[in-house]
Design a protein around this motif. Structure first.
Motif: not given
Length: 178
Positions: A16-22, A24-29, A41-49, A85-89
């Protein structure tokens, strides 16, 4: 303490913290460039499965129990996986973690039967473009094209066991998802 590479699910509470930060990052850019509602919209486009076996997978890199990097893949076309969803804190960037995440995802995609990786990044992420090129990804757009006009920059990489195994550079072995 060594980092733990854990294949899990995108709805794992540790993600959850990773996805929330991602988000924020996408929104800021990008703000509302791609959608009036922003990156949610993009972050919620795909179900976890979609990011779960047998077709996909979701990787977290944990340090002291906290997610510091991660990424995922899902089926794309035929024997291709799409990396997402490739991300680094932010506190852990410029330490090679993104490259290690790519390599761990590549090895896992290969184990799951994929032979090719497809991915995209946005034109406002030059560090991601450099990362993919540095790790052998081929740009599927003209290098001299107007990246801003393209908005989304696609890449591909063909996987094989020899090059994927030799690309470890000391990265920890990822645990299989159970």
């Amino acid at each position: 303490m060594a980092d733990l590479y854990l294949f899990t699910r995108s709805d794992d509470p540790r993600a959850a913290p990773m996805l929330a930060d991602l988000l924020r990052e996408y929104d800021s850019r990008y703000g509302t460039l791609f959608d009036p509602q922003g990156a949610a919209v993009e972050m919620n486009r795909y179900a976890p499965r979609v990011f779960a076996p047998p077709g996909g997978n979701f990787l977290l890199v944990l340090r002291d129990g906290q997610a510091i990097a991660g990424g995922a893949f899902m089926p794309w076309q035929g024997d291709s996986a799409e990396f997402k969803r490739i991300w680094t804190h932010p506190a852990y960037r410029r330490q090679g973690l993104a490259g290690e995440v790519l390599q761990a995802l590549e090895r896992q995609a290969l184990r799951q039967g994929y032979r090719r990786v497809y991915l995209t990044t946005g034109y406002r992420q030059p560090e991601a473009v450099a990362l993919y090129l540095r790790h052998g990804y081929r740009a599927l757009f003209a290098p001299d094209a107007d990246h801003e006009a393209l908005k989304t920059l696609p890449f591909e990489k063909w996987l094989d066991r020899a090059t994927t195994a030799s690309a470890r550079h000391g990265a920890a072995q990822a645990s299989p998802c159970l």
